[in-house]
Write an enzyme that holds these catalytic residues in place. Structure first.
Site, PDB file in Angstrom:
ATOM      1  N   PRO A   9     -10.058  -8.422  10.414  1.00  0.00           N
ATOM      2  CA  PRO A   9      -9.242  -7.373   9.817  1.00  0.00           C
ATOM      3  C   PRO A   9      -8.123  -7.967   8.954  1.00  0.00           C
ATOM      4  CG  PRO A   9      -8.617  -7.692  12.112  1.00  0.00           C
ATOM      5  CD  PRO A   9      -9.766  -8.626  11.844  1.00  0.00           C
ATOM      6  N   GLY A  10      -7.872  -7.349   7.814  1.00  0.00           N
ATOM      7  CA  GLY A  10      -6.764  -7.752   6.952  1.00  0.00           C
ATOM      8  C   GLY A  10      -5.820  -6.587   6.783  1.00  0.00           C
ATOM      9  N   ARG A  11      -6.316  -5.555   6.069  1.00  0.00           N
ATOM     10  CA  ARG A  11      -5.496  -4.394   5.732  1.00  0.00           C
ATOM     11  C   ARG A  11      -4.884  -3.738   6.970  1.00  0.00           C
ATOM     12  NH1 ARG A  11      -6.353  -1.340   1.082  1.00  0.00           N
ATOM     13  NH2 ARG A  11      -8.392  -2.313   0.912  1.00  0.00           N
ATOM     14  N   TYR A  64      -6.954   0.679  -8.055  1.00  0.00           N
ATOM     15  CA  TYR A  64      -7.857   1.426  -7.168  1.00  0.00           C
ATOM     16  C   TYR A  64      -7.516   2.908  -7.111  1.00  0.00           C
ATOM     17  CZ  TYR A  64      -8.119  -3.359  -5.155  1.00  0.00           C
ATOM     18  OH  TYR A  64      -8.233  -4.705  -4.955  1.00  0.00           O
ATOM     19  N   GLY A 100     -12.360  -4.505   7.358  1.00  0.00           N
ATOM     20  CA  GLY A 100     -12.651  -3.287   6.607  1.00  0.00           C
ATOM     21  C   GLY A 100     -12.164  -1.984   7.174  1.00  0.00           C
ATOM     22  N   TYR A 146      -2.525  -6.368   0.290  1.00  0.00           N
ATOM     23  CA  TYR A 146      -2.954  -6.337  -1.116  1.00  0.00           C
ATOM     24  C   TYR A 146      -1.799  -5.885  -2.026  1.00  0.00           C
ATOM     25  CZ  TYR A 146      -7.256  -6.785   1.472  1.00  0.00           C
ATOM     26  OH  TYR A 146      -8.207  -7.220   2.363  1.00  0.00           O
ATOM     27  N   CYS A 188       4.884  -1.809 -20.284  1.00  0.00           N
ATOM     28  CA  CYS A 188       4.382  -1.127 -21.475  1.00  0.00           C
ATOM     29  C   CYS A 188       2.897  -0.815 -21.361  1.00  0.00           C
ATOM     30  CB  CYS A 188       4.637  -1.996 -22.693  1.00  0.00           C
ATOM     31  SG  CYS A 188       6.308  -2.618 -22.693  1.00  0.00           S
ATOM     32  N   GLU A 189       2.499  -0.073 -20.351  1.00  0.00           N
ATOM     33  CA  GLU A 189       1.122   0.386 -20.203  1.00  0.00           C
ATOM     34  C   GLU A 189       1.175   1.713 -19.462  1.00  0.00           C
ATOM     35  OE1 GLU A 189      -2.028  -1.977 -18.883  1.00  0.00           O
ATOM     36  OE2 GLU A 189      -1.117  -3.875 -19.495  1.00  0.00           O
TER      37      GLU A 189
HETATM   38  C1  LIG Z   1     -11.475  -8.695   2.300  1.00  0.00           C
HETATM   39  C2  LIG Z   1     -12.254  -9.204   3.431  1.00  0.00           C
HETATM   40  C3  LIG Z   1     -11.877  -8.910   4.742  1.00  0.00           C
HETATM   41  C4  LIG Z   1     -10.710  -8.024   5.081  1.00  0.00           C
HETATM   42  O1  LIG Z   1     -10.910  -6.712   4.703  1.00  0.00           O
HETATM   43  P1  LIG Z   1      -9.825  -5.585   5.148  1.00  0.00           P
HETATM   44  O2  LIG Z   1     -10.338  -4.354   4.547  1.00  0.00           O
HETATM   45  O3  LIG Z   1      -8.527  -6.013   4.587  1.00  0.00           O
HETATM   46  O4  LIG Z   1      -9.826  -5.549   6.630  1.00  0.00           O
HETATM   47  C5  LIG Z   1     -12.613  -9.461   5.776  1.00  0.00           C
HETATM   48  N1  LIG Z   1     -13.680 -10.253   5.535  1.00  0.00           N
HETATM   49  C6  LIG Z   1     -14.080 -10.564   4.285  1.00  0.00           C
HETATM   50  C7  LIG Z   1     -15.253 -11.435   4.094  1.00  0.00           C
HETATM   51  C8  LIG Z   1     -13.389 -10.044   3.199  1.00  0.00           C
HETATM   52  O5  LIG Z   1     -13.803 -10.337   1.957  1.00  0.00           O
END
Ligand SMILES: *Cc1c(COP(=O)(O)O)cnc(C)c1O
Length: 421
Positions: free
Chosen positions: A276-278, A318, A239, A375, A346-347
């Site tokens: 972490p992802g983002r 978003y 997050g 994402y 077309c939107e």
């Molecule tokens: C989406 C998600 C993440 C990653 O969130 P980021 O904002 O991309 O770091 C981690 N854990 C869970 C359970 C998620 O659903």
């Protein structure tokens, strides 16, 4: 920091001019930087140094196998949210004991897949899921390691569509009920409680909501231990936000986040997991697109580009901001023009930016959408029968296509016509 910089007047990915990739694969395309992925992973890993930990990359942000292999080679675990993602983690060479399984709607098949293939833990999100997992584990003669995802009811102060830690959200079990739920888990023969899980949302730009959530987790850890449960791991979710605009005040750094985690939870003797992802993938990728037309509207100019909302849905979904920059570095004295930057779909929602200042653009000019690594490609579709765009990975002075653009024929061949037609 990322590795997309101007050199000799051209935007590069590491040592490769993006224009060279465009000439080779055609536009639009996604391009990722290996060095940036590795750097972001290491920032988290080092931020938690001194405490036992595992950084589990949340692969829903960007799940190409090549990206997963880069991170796996750095020692990353993986956070998966479907059987498909589990299969990707395994295919990338990640061992089951480094894979955590999150998500509110795990099916029997997904549970079976992960239990037989090996899993570090399931992050369980409801009582019915817990009962189902217990059943599946008993059928297989296995024990499922679990944490319970608790919902701490804190305000993540982020976009409503990516806030997950308030009581009105569908995620987790209210923290006030956690002791009862753990008591139930403790009686189920097919389960083994290993810890607690929490994830309050995405693109958080302050540490305070995390701190509030983690303090509640700490309190719960002590209570659950007093109740006789083994709490050896704390999964703190992902997050942490990234700077989408170069100008805005930057979100906290992984270093500050890590220091806060150690400050709040360091004395519990728990292994820390983060997801972490983002922050790992976001600024490690760009979307490169070509200007098809410059259209003079009545009161504005439209830059119509060959990427669209089906390729990058974040602005439409978003209201997200992406910096958009020309591949050819504008001369210092260039007076910018103002454009609405839109795709061909077309939107009206197929709008990337309104009233954006950009060096004057002509047909055929190439632009890069920055911070598109997370994402982006994973949320794309073939809406308007626009074939999925390629993904390219750069490392130093070399690049490779890591997912090819399907031909129109390949796209059509995915449909099948019933014999009665
Ligand atoms: C989406 C998600 C993440 C990653 O969130 P980021 O904002 O991309 O770091 C981690 N854990 C869970 C359970 C998620 O659903």
């Amino acid at each position: 920091m990322d590795h997309f910089l101007y050199k000799n007047g051209e935007l590069h990915a590491e040592d490769v001019p993006l224009r060279e990739i465009a000439a080779s694969v055609g536009t639009p395309f996604y391009c990722y930087s290996t060095a940036t992925l590795e750097r972001h992973f290491r920032l988290f890993d080092e931020a938690l140094e001194g405490t036992e930990h595992l950084v589990c990359y949340a692969m829903k942000a960007a799940s190409n196998l090549a990206i997963l292999k880069v991170l796996a080679a750095c020692g990353a675990g993986m956070d998966v949210v479907s059987g498909g993602e589990y299969a990707r983690a395994i295919a990338a060479g990640v061992s089951g004991d480094k894979i955590v399984f999150s998500g509110v709607g795990k099916t029997r098949d997904e549970m079976r897949l992960a239990l037989t293939g090996g899993i570090r833990q399931f992050n369980v999100e409801s009582e019915p899921e817990m009962l189902r997992l217990n059943e599946v584990a008993l059928e297989l003669g296995l024990k499922a390691p679990i944490t319970v995802r608790v919902n701490p009811d804190v305000d993540a102060k982020t976009h409503a569509k990516i806030a997950t830690g308030k009581k009105e959200n569908k995620f987790g079990i209210p923290i006030s009920r956690a002791r009862d739920v753990y008591a139930m888990a403790g009686k189920l023969e097919g389960l083994e409680v290993v810890g607690i899980d929490v994830h309050i949302g995405s693109q958080l730009t302050e540490l305070e909501p995390f701190r509030q959530a983690y303090e509640k987790v700490k309190e719960l850890t002590l209570e659950l231990r007093a109740d006789g449960h083994t709490i050896k791991r704390l999964d703190l979710g992902g997050g942490l936000g990234i700077p989408y605009t170069r100008a805005n005040d930057a979100p906290p750094l992984p270093t500050d986040y890590g220091a806060m985690v150690k400050d709040v939870l360091g004395d519990l003797g728990c292994e820390i997991e983060i997801e972490p992802g983002r922050l790992i993938a976001g600024n490690a990728g760009v979307l490169v697109s070509e200007v098809i037309y410059v259209k003079e509207g009545e009161d504005r100019k439209f830059l119509i580009v060959d990427a669209a909302m089906n390729d990058l849905i974040r602005p439409a979904m978003y209201d997200a901001h992406h910096d958009i920059v020309p591949l050819a570095e504008p001369a210092v004295a260039t007076e910018p023009d103002t454009y609405d930057i839109v795709g061909p779909i077309c939107e009206s929602g197929d709008t990337f930016a309104k009233g954006r200042e950009l060096a004057p653009m002509q047909e055929g000019a190439l632009v890069a959408f920055r911070s598109a690594g997370a994402y982006g490609a994973v949320m794309s579709s073939e809406y308007n029968s626009r074939p999925m765009i390629p993904e390219v990975l750069v490392q130093g002075d070399q690049f490779a296509v890591i997912r090819a653009r399907p031909s129109l024929e390949e796209m059509l061949n995915r449909d099948t016509i019933p014999e009665w037609l």
